[in-house]
Design a protein around this motif. Structure first.
Motif, PDB file in Angstrom:
ATOM      1  N   SER A 278       1.144  -1.499   9.670  1.00 10.99           N
ATOM      2  CA  SER A 278       0.443  -0.299  10.133  1.00 10.99           C
ATOM      3  C   SER A 278      -0.093   0.584   9.012  1.00 10.99           C
ATOM      4  O   SER A 278      -0.666   1.629   9.282  1.00 10.99           O
ATOM      5  N   SER A 279       0.084   0.144   7.767  1.00  4.80           N
ATOM      6  CA  SER A 279      -0.435   0.936   6.649  1.00  4.80           C
ATOM      7  C   SER A 279      -1.198   0.037   5.689  1.00  4.80           C
ATOM      8  O   SER A 279      -0.990  -1.185   5.659  1.00  4.80           O
ATOM      9  N   SER A 280      -2.063   0.638   4.904  1.00  2.56           N
ATOM     10  CA  SER A 280      -2.830  -0.147   3.937  1.00  2.56           C
ATOM     11  C   SER A 280      -1.914  -0.756   2.880  1.00  2.56           C
ATOM     12  O   SER A 280      -2.111  -1.903   2.463  1.00  2.56           O
ATOM     13  N   ALA A 281      -0.893  -0.014   2.466  1.00  5.87           N
ATOM     14  CA  ALA A 281       0.037  -0.531   1.453  1.00  5.87           C
ATOM     15  C   ALA A 281       0.778  -1.761   1.977  1.00  5.87           C
ATOM     16  O   ALA A 281       0.909  -2.767   1.268  1.00  5.87           O
ATOM     17  N   ARG A 282       1.240  -1.687   3.222  1.00  7.68           N
ATOM     18  CA  ARG A 282       1.957  -2.829   3.805  1.00  7.68           C
ATOM     19  C   ARG A 282       1.005  -4.023   3.963  1.00  7.68           C
ATOM     20  O   ARG A 282       1.393  -5.171   3.757  1.00  7.68           O
ATOM     21  N   ALA A 283      -0.234  -3.761   4.319  1.00  4.93           N
ATOM     22  CA  ALA A 283      -1.218  -4.838   4.456  1.00  4.93           C
ATOM     23  C   ALA A 283      -1.423  -5.542   3.108  1.00  4.93           C
ATOM     24  O   ALA A 283      -1.444  -6.780   3.044  1.00  4.93           O
ATOM     25  N   GLU A 284      -1.559  -4.779   2.046  1.00  6.13           N
ATOM     26  CA  GLU A 284      -1.723  -5.356   0.708  1.00  6.13           C
ATOM     27  C   GLU A 284      -0.504  -6.202   0.341  1.00  6.13           C
ATOM     28  O   GLU A 284      -0.634  -7.319  -0.163  1.00  6.13           O
ATOM     29  N   GLN A 285       0.693  -5.667   0.595  1.00  7.31           N
ATOM     30  CA  GLN A 285       1.926  -6.393   0.286  1.00  7.31           C
ATOM     31  C   GLN A 285       2.001  -7.698   1.068  1.00  7.31           C
ATOM     32  O   GLN A 285       2.396  -8.739   0.528  1.00  7.31           O
ATOM     33  N   ALA A 286       1.637  -7.650   2.345  1.00  6.50           N
ATOM     34  CA  ALA A 286       1.691  -8.844   3.191  1.00  6.50           C
ATOM     35  C   ALA A 286       0.751  -9.926   2.680  1.00  6.50           C
ATOM     36  O   ALA A 286       1.135 -11.102   2.570  1.00  6.50           O
ATOM     37  N   LEU A 287      -0.461  -9.541   2.346  1.00  6.88           N
ATOM     38  CA  LEU A 287      -1.440 -10.509   1.854  1.00  6.88           C
ATOM     39  C   LEU A 287      -1.039 -11.033   0.481  1.00  6.88           C
ATOM     40  O   LEU A 287      -1.222 -12.213   0.178  1.00  6.88           O
ATOM     41  N   ASP A 288      -0.465 -10.163  -0.358  1.00  3.46           N
ATOM     42  CA  ASP A 288       0.027 -10.605  -1.658  1.00  3.46           C
ATOM     43  C   ASP A 288       1.161 -11.626  -1.510  1.00  3.46           C
ATOM     44  O   ASP A 288       1.299 -12.534  -2.330  1.00  3.46           O
ATOM     45  N   ALA A 289       1.973 -11.477  -0.446  1.00  2.30           N
ATOM     46  CA  ALA A 289       3.082 -12.415  -0.198  1.00  2.30           C
ATOM     47  C   ALA A 289       2.587 -13.741   0.356  1.00  2.30           C
ATOM     48  O   ALA A 289       3.335 -14.716   0.391  1.00  2.30           O
ATOM     49  N   GLY A 290       1.326 -13.774   0.813  1.00  2.00           N
ATOM     50  CA  GLY A 290       0.761 -15.018   1.312  1.00  2.00           C
ATOM     51  C   GLY A 290       0.464 -15.041   2.799  1.00  2.00           C
ATOM     52  O   GLY A 290       0.148 -16.097   3.345  1.00  2.00           O
ATOM     53  N   ALA A 291       0.584 -13.894   3.485  1.00  2.00           N
ATOM     54  CA  ALA A 291       0.278 -13.867   4.920  1.00  2.00           C
ATOM     55  C   ALA A 291      -1.168 -14.290   5.150  1.00  2.00           C
ATOM     56  O   ALA A 291      -2.071 -13.882   4.415  1.00  2.00           O
ATOM     57  N   ALA A 292      -1.374 -15.118   6.168  1.00  3.20           N
ATOM     58  CA  ALA A 292      -2.721 -15.579   6.505  1.00  3.20           C
ATOM     59  C   ALA A 292      -3.395 -14.640   7.486  1.00  3.20           C
ATOM     60  O   ALA A 292      -4.610 -14.655   7.609  1.00  3.20           O
ATOM     61  N   PHE A 293      -2.603 -13.834   8.202  1.00  2.00           N
ATOM     62  CA  PHE A 293      -3.157 -12.851   9.122  1.00  2.00           C
ATOM     63  C   PHE A 293      -2.184 -11.690   9.256  1.00  2.00           C
ATOM     64  O   PHE A 293      -1.011 -11.794   8.892  1.00  2.00           O
ATOM     65  N   LEU A 294      -2.683 -10.581   9.761  1.00  7.01           N
ATOM     66  CA  LEU A 294      -1.902  -9.358   9.947  1.00  7.01           C
ATOM     67  C   LEU A 294      -1.905  -8.991  11.423  1.00  7.01           C
ATOM     68  O   LEU A 294      -2.908  -9.195  12.111  1.00  7.01           O
ATOM     69  N   VAL A 295      -0.802  -8.415  11.895  1.00  7.69           N
ATOM     70  CA  VAL A 295      -0.690  -7.999  13.292  1.00  7.69           C
ATOM     71  C   VAL A 295      -0.145  -6.576  13.334  1.00  7.69           C
ATOM     72  O   VAL A 295       0.765  -6.233  12.589  1.00  7.69           O
ATOM     73  N   SER A 296      -0.736  -5.775  14.205  1.00 10.69           N
ATOM     74  CA  SER A 296      -0.254  -4.412  14.432  1.00 10.69           C
ATOM     75  C   SER A 296      -0.057  -4.230  15.934  1.00 10.69           C
ATOM     76  O   SER A 296      -0.871  -4.712  16.717  1.00 10.69           O
ATOM     77  N   PRO A 297       1.008  -3.528  16.347  1.00 10.04           N
ATOM     78  CA  PRO A 297       1.208  -3.314  17.776  1.00 10.04           C
ATOM     79  C   PRO A 297       0.247  -2.282  18.372  1.00 10.04           C
ATOM     80  O   PRO A 297       0.246  -2.050  19.568  1.00 10.04           O
ATOM     81  N   PHE A 298      -0.580  -1.670  17.536  1.00  7.88           N
ATOM     82  CA  PHE A 298      -1.532  -0.652  17.980  1.00  7.88           C
ATOM     83  C   PHE A 298      -2.762  -0.708  17.084  1.00  7.88           C
ATOM     84  O   PHE A 298      -2.788  -1.457  16.104  1.00  7.88           O
ATOM     85  N   LEU A 299      -3.770   0.070  17.409  1.00  5.53           N
ATOM     86  CA  LEU A 299      -4.953   0.139  16.559  1.00  5.53           C
ATOM     87  C   LEU A 299      -4.539   0.678  15.195  1.00  5.53           C
ATOM     88  O   LEU A 299      -3.899   1.717  15.105  1.00  5.53           O
ATOM     89  N   ALA A 300      -4.874  -0.036  14.145  1.00  3.38           N
ATOM     90  CA  ALA A 300      -4.419   0.311  12.798  1.00  3.38           C
ATOM     91  C   ALA A 300      -5.621   0.564  11.903  1.00  3.38           C
ATOM     92  O   ALA A 300      -6.023  -0.300  11.122  1.00  3.38           O
ATOM     93  N   ALA A 301      -6.174   1.749  12.011  1.00  6.68           N
ATOM     94  CA  ALA A 301      -7.391   2.088  11.272  1.00  6.68           C
ATOM     95  C   ALA A 301      -7.212   1.952   9.763  1.00  6.68           C
ATOM     96  O   ALA A 301      -8.143   1.570   9.060  1.00  6.68           O
ATOM     97  N   ALA A 302      -6.023   2.224   9.254  1.00  7.53           N
ATOM     98  CA  ALA A 302      -5.789   2.135   7.807  1.00  7.53           C
ATOM     99  C   ALA A 302      -5.714   0.692   7.328  1.00  7.53           C
ATOM    100  O   ALA A 302      -5.941   0.421   6.147  1.00  7.53           O
ATOM    101  N   VAL A 303      -5.415  -0.230   8.230  1.00  2.00           N
ATOM    102  CA  VAL A 303      -5.252  -1.634   7.848  1.00  2.00           C
ATOM    103  C   VAL A 303      -6.588  -2.374   7.846  1.00  2.00           C
ATOM    104  O   VAL A 303      -6.806  -3.272   7.030  1.00  2.00           O
ATOM    105  N   GLN A 304      -7.496  -1.993   8.725  1.00  2.00           N
ATOM    106  CA  GLN A 304      -8.755  -2.721   8.875  1.00  2.00           C
ATOM    107  C   GLN A 304      -9.557  -2.823   7.577  1.00  2.00           C
ATOM    108  O   GLN A 304     -10.030  -3.906   7.245  1.00  2.00           O
TER     109      GLN A 304
END
Length: 161
Positions: free
Chosen positions: A86-112
């Protein structure tokens, strides 16, 4: 279109097709990375090629990296995403770890913007039917919380597993 994380770029269909063929995304929330990885192996053995891990897993970075290196039956790599982003920082960390996609339980304007810049798929939760239809027009949508047969009371989702 290509989607990229820090390790590789893959065609969009390599991410979307497994989800479409499965018609259900396994979401794994466990008490440790090692238990989560055991479950990833079991789910992959059931011919699921796409799996979502969540940020509620301690050491989720390790779980995402190791699961992303696993292969599904037939030799293809698993498509591993990270949920509860749900945050841009978490999105960066996830992609750095190798995630192929991201999921949010709600609209995540900071992640897009991060997903767009890094070429990642973002699946956002959109509970109202009109928003689900709009999300589905983008190919994928997350309905949260859910169970087979439809939405369920969110309280069990908040309890530790």
């Amino acid at each position: 279109m290509l989607f990229c994380n820090t390790e590789r770029c893959v065609p969009a269909e390599d991410l979307v097709d497994p989800l479409g063929h499965q018609r259900l995304l396994s979401v794994l929330r466990r008490r440790s990375a090692s238990v989560a990885l055991d479950r990833v192996e079991a789910v992959a053995g059931a011919r699921c090629r796409a799996i979502e891990l969540t940020t509620s897993i301690p050491d989720w970075h390790e779980a995402v990296a190791k699961a992303g290196a696993m292969t599904a039956p037939g030799g293809s790599r698993l498509v591993v995403g990270l949920g509860t982003v749900s945050s841009s920082a978490r999105a960066e960390q996830a992609l750095d770890a190798g995630a192929a996609f991201l999921v949010s339980p709600f609209l995540a304007a900071a992640v897009q913007p991060v997903a767009d810049r890094r070429g990642a798929i973002l699946i956002e939760g959109r509970p109202p039917p009109g928003e689900v239809a709009a999300a589905a027009s983008k190919r994928l949508a997350k309905v949260f919380p859910a169970r087979i047969g439809g939405p369920v009371d969110p309280e069990p989702q908040r309890r530790p597993h």
